[in-house]
Design a protein around this motif. Sequence first.
Motif, mmCIF file in Angstrom:
data_model
loop_
_atom_site.group_PDB
_atom_site.id
_atom_site.type_symbol
_atom_site.label_atom_id
_atom_site.label_comp_id
_atom_site.label_asym_id
_atom_site.label_seq_id
_atom_site.Cartn_x
_atom_site.Cartn_y
_atom_site.Cartn_z
ATOM 1 N N ASN A 251 7.833 92.106 -54.027
ATOM 2 C CA ASN A 251 6.380 92.149 -53.847
ATOM 3 C C ASN A 251 5.969 93.455 -53.170
ATOM 4 O OD1 ASN A 251 5.694 89.705 -55.019
ATOM 5 N ND2 ASN A 251 5.976 88.547 -53.126
ATOM 6 N N MET A 252 6.823 93.963 -52.306
ATOM 7 C CA MET A 252 6.546 95.226 -51.624
ATOM 8 C C MET A 252 6.808 96.425 -52.522
ATOM 9 S SD MET A 252 8.224 94.461 -47.882
ATOM 10 C CE MET A 252 7.624 93.135 -46.838
ATOM 11 N N TYR A 253 7.843 96.297 -53.358
ATOM 12 C CA TYR A 253 8.232 97.383 -54.265
ATOM 13 C C TYR A 253 8.209 96.852 -55.705
ATOM 14 C CZ TYR A 253 9.928 99.292 -49.834
ATOM 15 O OH TYR A 253 10.015 99.738 -48.536
ATOM 16 N N PRO A 254 7.018 96.591 -56.238
ATOM 17 C CA PRO A 254 6.895 95.884 -57.523
ATOM 18 C C PRO A 254 7.416 96.655 -58.730
ATOM 19 C CG PRO A 254 4.760 96.699 -56.799
ATOM 20 C CD PRO A 254 5.697 96.891 -55.654
ATOM 21 N N ASP A 255 7.587 97.956 -58.620
ATOM 22 C CA ASP A 255 8.071 98.747 -59.758
ATOM 23 C C ASP A 255 9.591 98.838 -59.805
ATOM 24 O OD1 ASP A 255 5.455 99.260 -60.540
ATOM 25 O OD2 ASP A 255 5.314 101.043 -59.270
ATOM 26 N N THR A 256 10.263 98.157 -58.904
ATOM 27 C CA THR A 256 11.721 98.242 -58.823
ATOM 28 C C THR A 256 12.383 97.557 -60.018
ATOM 29 O OG1 THR A 256 11.618 98.250 -56.406
ATOM 30 C CG2 THR A 256 13.741 97.701 -57.411
ATOM 31 N N PHE A 278 16.348 88.110 -60.794
ATOM 32 C CA PHE A 278 14.988 88.623 -60.654
ATOM 33 C C PHE A 278 14.724 89.805 -61.583
ATOM 34 C CE2 PHE A 278 15.340 86.135 -56.849
ATOM 35 C CZ PHE A 278 14.051 85.756 -56.520
ATOM 36 N N GLY A 279 15.639 90.025 -62.538
ATOM 37 C CA GLY A 279 15.452 91.083 -63.517
ATOM 38 C C GLY A 279 15.704 92.482 -62.995
ATOM 39 N N VAL A 280 16.527 92.593 -61.964
ATOM 40 C CA VAL A 280 16.820 93.886 -61.341
ATOM 41 C C VAL A 280 18.320 94.162 -61.435
ATOM 42 C CG1 VAL A 280 16.797 95.189 -59.169
ATOM 43 C CG2 VAL A 280 14.872 93.702 -59.765
ATOM 44 N N SER A 281 18.687 95.358 -61.859
ATOM 45 C CA SER A 281 20.104 95.729 -61.914
ATOM 46 C C SER A 281 20.546 96.270 -60.565
ATOM 47 C CB SER A 281 20.358 96.763 -63.006
ATOM 48 O OG SER A 281 19.675 97.967 -62.730
#
Length: 302
Positions: A251-256, A278-281
């Motif tokens: 939520n703080m870094y939404p483009d991650t 969460f869809g993050v590598s």
Amino acid sequence: MIAPITLIGLDWGSTNLRAFAFNAQGEVVDRAESSSGALTLVGAAQFDAALVALVGDWAKRHPDARLIACGMVGAKSGWREAGYVGLNEATESALADVLGAKVVTVDTSLGPLAIIPGIKSEEPDVMRGEETQLVGSGVAEGVVVLPGTHCKWVNMSSGRVESFATFYTGEMNSLIRANSSVGALIKSAPNIDDIAAYEMGLNYARAGAASWLHDLFVLRASVVTGQRTEAFVSTVLAGWLLGCEISAALNMYPDTRDVVLVATQTLVPWYEQATRAFGVSCDALNAEQVTTRGLWRVAQCL
């Protein structure tokens, strides 16, 4: 025979002291550790004795070796307070240069010891020890995740710290397990191989961290009613805590879309699986290697 030591680097945390001997090329040629963490010592004499006990032999054989330390040794309760570099300063130039310019020095039986400062933001938020890992990570752009008792998510830009946020994940895990009615029912350690339990915990967090007070009691009731085993709930709890951290951080870094993880091998699979949900590598770096590189690089700026 050990190669000539030019630098003795110390990762002096709250509960442990780790020492690394560097040759002239910045390679670690020896290491040592003890349980003499900064929070176990009181007064300069105890800190000095712990230092001599661990690396006195190195210093005796290599009297020209410099000494540098990061971590809680520089806290108010440490050997000497190293203070904090303001976030505005940490964005002005390369981080190693900023930290090197702000070290404080304490006299020891082995010679002067340079202590690296932490970083603070106006929020306020603080880090101490992780700043050295950021230098050692070599990450110039993107988000770096540094798990621990208090996990840091750090946004790097052009080799500078743009912003960071701390999460209470590790300490909350310890508090719940040791001092709550939920923890009283849980005897098993969490199991990363229990995929169903871990994913359930992550899904609780993804559904909305705002309901965490209710979710926590549901975990307790699941054991009390026999609906779930305590071992299963132990892993659910781990997933829920880590999921709440990641949900808030994104939520703080939404483009991650990807993060660099600086962690021990034990923690890597937990974060890899959780960030993937969460869809993050996640690209993992060895925490000790990163710390030693950071100590060496800051020392070159003194």
